[in-house]
Design an enzyme around this catalytic site. Sequence first.
Site, PDB file in Angstrom:
ATOM      1  N   ASP A  25       0.936  -1.291  -0.039  1.00 15.58           N
ATOM      2  CA  ASP A  25       0.076  -0.091  -0.111  1.00 15.58           C
ATOM      3  C   ASP A  25       0.878   1.424   0.222  1.00 15.58           C
ATOM      4  O   ASP A  25       2.049   1.446   0.605  1.00 15.58           O
ATOM      5  CB  ASP A  25      -0.868  -0.179   1.314  1.00 15.58           C
ATOM      6  CG  ASP A  25      -2.112   1.037   1.062  1.00 15.58           C
ATOM      7  OD1 ASP A  25      -2.347   1.198  -0.108  1.00 15.58           O
ATOM      8  OD2 ASP A  25      -2.809   1.341   2.048  1.00 15.58           O
ATOM      9  N   ASN A  73     -10.846  -2.904  -5.469  1.00 14.95           N
ATOM     10  CA  ASN A  73     -10.374  -1.813  -6.307  1.00 14.95           C
ATOM     11  C   ASN A  73     -10.780  -1.305  -7.473  1.00 14.95           C
ATOM     12  O   ASN A  73     -10.518  -0.070  -8.027  1.00 14.95           O
ATOM     13  CB  ASN A  73      -8.892  -2.134  -6.405  1.00 14.95           C
ATOM     14  CG  ASN A  73      -8.166  -1.963  -5.024  1.00 14.95           C
ATOM     15  OD1 ASN A  73      -6.969  -3.087  -4.863  1.00 14.95           O
ATOM     16  ND2 ASN A  73      -8.118  -1.384  -4.152  1.00 14.95           N
TER      17      ASN A  73
HETATM   18  C1  IPE Z   1      -5.471  -2.900  -0.195  1.00 14.66           C
HETATM   19  O1  IPE Z   1      -5.093  -1.518  -0.268  1.00 14.66           O
HETATM   20  C2  IPE Z   1      -5.280  -3.438  -1.544  1.00 14.66           C
HETATM   21  C3  IPE Z   1      -4.190  -3.527  -2.370  1.00 14.66           C
HETATM   22  C4  IPE Z   1      -3.040  -3.288  -1.571  1.00 14.66           C
HETATM   23  C5  IPE Z   1      -4.199  -4.210  -3.481  1.00 14.66           C
HETATM   24  P1  IPE Z   1      -6.147  -0.489  -0.572  1.00 14.66           P
HETATM   25  O2  IPE Z   1      -5.485   1.059  -0.522  1.00 14.66           O
HETATM   26  O3  IPE Z   1      -7.133  -0.862  -1.512  1.00 14.66           O
HETATM   27  O4  IPE Z   1      -6.907  -0.484   0.901  1.00 14.66           O
HETATM   28  P2  IPE Z   1      -7.805   0.589   1.835  1.00 14.66           P
HETATM   29  O5  IPE Z   1      -8.938   0.972   0.831  1.00 14.66           O
HETATM   30  O6  IPE Z   1      -6.879   1.652   2.270  1.00 14.66           O
HETATM   31  O7  IPE Z   1      -8.353  -0.406   2.742  1.00 14.66           O
HETATM   32  C1  IPE Z   2      -1.606   0.125  -3.286  1.00 15.95           C
HETATM   33  O1  IPE Z   2      -1.285   1.535  -3.300  1.00 15.95           O
HETATM   34  C2  IPE Z   2      -1.948  -0.428  -4.530  1.00 15.95           C
HETATM   35  C3  IPE Z   2      -3.463  -0.758  -4.875  1.00 15.95           C
HETATM   36  C4  IPE Z   2      -4.202  -0.852  -3.957  1.00 15.95           C
HETATM   37  C5  IPE Z   2      -3.835  -1.173  -6.099  1.00 15.95           C
HETATM   38  P1  IPE Z   2      -2.675   2.455  -3.155  1.00 15.95           P
HETATM   39  O2  IPE Z   2      -2.892   2.887  -4.755  1.00 15.95           O
HETATM   40  O3  IPE Z   2      -3.652   2.133  -2.447  1.00 15.95           O
HETATM   41  O4  IPE Z   2      -1.915   3.655  -2.601  1.00 15.95           O
HETATM   42  P2  IPE Z   2      -2.495   4.878  -1.485  1.00 15.95           P
HETATM   43  O5  IPE Z   2      -2.971   4.119  -0.348  1.00 15.95           O
HETATM   44  O6  IPE Z   2      -3.534   5.720  -2.297  1.00 15.95           O
HETATM   45  O7  IPE Z   2      -1.281   5.632  -1.273  1.00 15.95           O
HETATM   46 MG    MG Z   3      -4.090   2.362  -0.524  1.00 14.93          MG
END
Ligand code: IPE
Ligand code: IPE
Ligand code: MG
Length: 243
Positions: A25, A73
Site C-alpha cells: 500500500d 479496487n
Molecule cells: C489494499 O489497499 C489493496 C491492495 C494493496 C491491493 P487499499 O488501498 O485498496 O485498501 P484501503 O482502501 O486503504 O483499505
Molecule cells: C496500493 O497503493 C496499490 C493498490 C491498491 C492497487 P494505493 O494505490 O492504495 O496507494 P494509496 O494508499 O492511495 O497511497
Molecule cells: Mg491504498
Amino acid sequence: MAEQDKTELAGAAQKLPRHIAIIMDGNGRWAQQRGLPRSAGHAAGAETFRRIATYCKELGMDHLTVYAFSTENWKRSAEEVGAIMGLLKKYLLESIEKMERDRIRLKILGDLTPLSPELRELIAATDEIARRLPGCFQANVCLNYGGRDEIVRGANAFFREHPGEELTEEKLSAVLDTASIPDPDLIIRTGGEYRISNFLLWECAYSELLFTDVLWPDFSEKDIDSAVSDFQHRDRRFGGVKK
Ligand code: IPE
Ligand code: IPE
Ligand code: MG
C-alpha cells in the site's frame, strides 16, 4: 530449561519465515508527494515488487504473496484500473519470458473471471510454465482477490462437487486459491494503515502482523531484513503455552 530446549528455541528464533505476504500500500500517496499521477506510483510499486521478490528468493523463502488488486479496487477510476491492468500484463509477459531462467514460479490468485481474455490467456501461459518448476520459490500475486470472495467461491465449489457433505476446516482450505500454499508466517502492510482490507482472511489466522509507514515504492531489501529480524523475536504460541 534444559540446554537442548534452549538450543532448539534459539534455532527456531533464527528461522526465516517460509512465507511472507505483503499488502503493498501507498503507491498513490508516493506519486502524489512527487506531483505525479497515481499510475506513476503503481509503476514504481511494480519495480519494488520485482526487487523484493528476487530478494525473498535469494534469502531462501518458499513463498512471497502480494496484494496487487482487491475485489474492491474496481471502485477506482477507469484510468487507474487500466494502468494497473497494463502493468500486470507487462509483468505477465516478462514472466513468461524469464520464469524458467529466474526459477521463480508465478501464481495468480483471485477471481480471474472478470479479467480481460488477454490477461486470462497470459495467466494460463504462466500456469503452464509454473507446472514445469516444481519446488521453486513461488511468487503469488493476488489479483481481483478478496478474502471473503475467496471463501465464498471455495465453499460454493465444494458444495457443487460434494452436495450434502459437511465442510471442515481442512476441506475448505483445500478449495481456496491458496490450497497448495502454507499460511503466511508474516504479513506486512506498508503505507501506514492498520487494517487487513480483505486480504487472506482465512489464511491469516496465526500470521504475525507488521505495519510500517514506508510507502510501497520506497520499501527496500533493508525493510525485509528488519521485518525478518522482528519476526524472529516474536513468540508464536498458536494458542498453546510456552514450555
Ligand atoms: C489494499 O489497499 C489493496 C491492495 C494493496 C491491493 P487499499 O488501498 O485498496 O485498501 P484501503 O482502501 O486503504 O483499505
Ligand atoms: C496500493 O497503493 C496499490 C493498490 C491498491 C492497487 P494505493 O494505490 O492504495 O496507494 P494509496 O494508499 O492511495 O497511497
Ligand atoms: Mg491504498
